[in-house]
Design a protein around this motif. Structure first.
Motif, PDB file in Angstrom:
ATOM      1  N   SER A  50     -39.880  33.529  92.667  1.00 50.14           N
ATOM      2  CA  SER A  50     -38.727  33.972  92.446  1.00 50.14           C
ATOM      3  C   SER A  50     -38.596  34.982  91.382  1.00 50.14           C
ATOM      4  N   PRO A  51     -37.750  36.015  91.534  1.00 48.66           N
ATOM      5  CA  PRO A  51     -37.312  37.061  90.549  1.00 48.66           C
ATOM      6  C   PRO A  51     -36.948  36.457  89.222  1.00 48.66           C
ATOM      7  N   HIS A  52     -36.144  35.230  89.336  1.00 49.99           N
ATOM      8  CA  HIS A  52     -35.710  34.698  88.447  1.00 49.99           C
ATOM      9  C   HIS A  52     -36.637  33.592  87.363  1.00 49.99           C
ATOM     10  N   MET A  53     -37.829  33.577  88.165  1.00 46.90           N
ATOM     11  CA  MET A  53     -38.639  32.703  87.332  1.00 46.90           C
ATOM     12  C   MET A  53     -39.267  33.576  85.727  1.00 46.90           C
ATOM     13  N   GLU A  89     -54.507  39.293  95.271  1.00 47.90           N
ATOM     14  CA  GLU A  89     -53.603  39.447  96.153  1.00 47.90           C
ATOM     15  C   GLU A  89     -52.127  38.821  95.683  1.00 47.90           C
ATOM     16  N   LEU A  90     -52.062  37.612  95.123  1.00 48.18           N
ATOM     17  CA  LEU A  90     -50.950  37.087  94.623  1.00 48.18           C
ATOM     18  C   LEU A  90     -50.233  37.977  93.701  1.00 48.18           C
ATOM     19  N   GLN A  91     -50.973  38.245  92.656  1.00 52.79           N
ATOM     20  CA  GLN A  91     -50.145  39.420  91.586  1.00 52.79           C
ATOM     21  C   GLN A  91     -49.413  40.452  92.495  1.00 52.79           C
ATOM     22  N   GLN A 126     -45.446  41.389  92.291  1.00 45.31           N
ATOM     23  CA  GLN A 126     -44.947  42.499  92.111  1.00 45.31           C
ATOM     24  C   GLN A 126     -44.034  43.240  93.119  1.00 45.31           C
ATOM     25  N   GLU A 127     -44.400  42.989  94.360  1.00 41.61           N
ATOM     26  CA  GLU A 127     -43.391  43.586  95.549  1.00 41.61           C
ATOM     27  C   GLU A 127     -42.285  42.729  95.445  1.00 41.61           C
ATOM     28  N   GLN A 128     -42.214  41.356  95.193  1.00 39.32           N
ATOM     29  CA  GLN A 128     -41.084  40.759  95.025  1.00 39.32           C
ATOM     30  C   GLN A 128     -40.280  40.605  93.694  1.00 39.32           C
ATOM     31  N   GLY A 129     -40.630  41.321  92.768  1.00 41.94           N
ATOM     32  CA  GLY A 129     -39.923  41.429  91.662  1.00 41.94           C
ATOM     33  C   GLY A 129     -40.030  40.242  90.563  1.00 41.94           C
TER      34      GLY A 129
END
Length: 205
Positions: free
Chosen positions: A46-49, A66-68, A72-75
């Motif tokens: 989550s972007p709130h993490m 790939e996870l990184q 980044q794409e998900q903010g």
């Protein structure tokens, strides 16, 4: 939604590594969560993490790189420490170029790793404080009326009172009143402070 409590996230497919890292973090009272795959972590990301991600670079299925990229794409703006074997150093360098904070090779020195994690947590704290300040600045500017915002945008590009008045078809005195109201609403005392806050809240403008 408020940001999550800062913590350390472990993503590694090796059970022994996850257990060892968890024991190490627990020994210094750091809050942590472990995940056996990149896919498992991505499912809850989550972007709130907030905090630090200890990420194995080479795993079955989705790789650390790939996870990184997906984070980044998900903010999701976690500080990332890549954990890598000797043969994966080029991949770790790629991760650094893509925005990771650091990388450490297996087997790693425990104190060295803890020092790097603490640095990441400090960087995370600074990042979120900066974000909060920018969000607050943007919220203040959002209270401006349409005319005040028009005046503010012209102030921001360096236009003086007479030019602003001419462009908006209003009196010089009216421009001064709008400027006073803008400064009062956003909580600054000088024009320099106003311009600095505007620039911080609108980096792309």
């Amino acid at each position: 939604m408020k940001p999550h409590e800062p913590r350390v996230y472990i993503v590694d497919d090796d059970d022994a590594v996850r257990e060892a890292l968890g024991a190490l973090l627990g020994s210094v009272c750091l809050i942590y969560q472990s995940f056996a795959s990149a896919e498992a972590f991505l499912a809850v990301a989550s972007p709130h993490m907030r905090g630090c991600l200890l990420l194995d670079v080479r795993m079955p299925g989705m790789s650390g790189l790939e996870l990184q990229r997906k984070l980044q794409e998900q903010g999701v703006a976690l500080q990332i420490v890549i954990i890598t074997g000797h043969g994966d150093v080029p991949m770790a360098v790629r991760a650094l170029k893509a925005g990771a904070s650091d990388f450490i090779e297996k087997p790693f020195n425990e104190q060295d790793l803890l020092d790097r994690i603490q640095t990441c947590l400090q960087d995370d704290h600074h990042l979120w404080n900066t974000r909060q300040a920018l969000d607050e600045a943007a919220a203040r500017f959002a209270t401006l009326t349409p005319r005040e915002r028009a005046v503010m945008e012209l102030i921001a590009v360096g236009d003086h009172t007479k030019k602003i008045a001419a462009q908006l078809g209003i009196q010089d005195r009216t421009v001064d009143v709008h400027r006073f109201n803008i400064m009062r609403k956003v909580g600054v005392r000088t024009l320099a402070e106003l311009l600095h806050l505007w620039s911080a809240a609108h980096p792309s403008m």
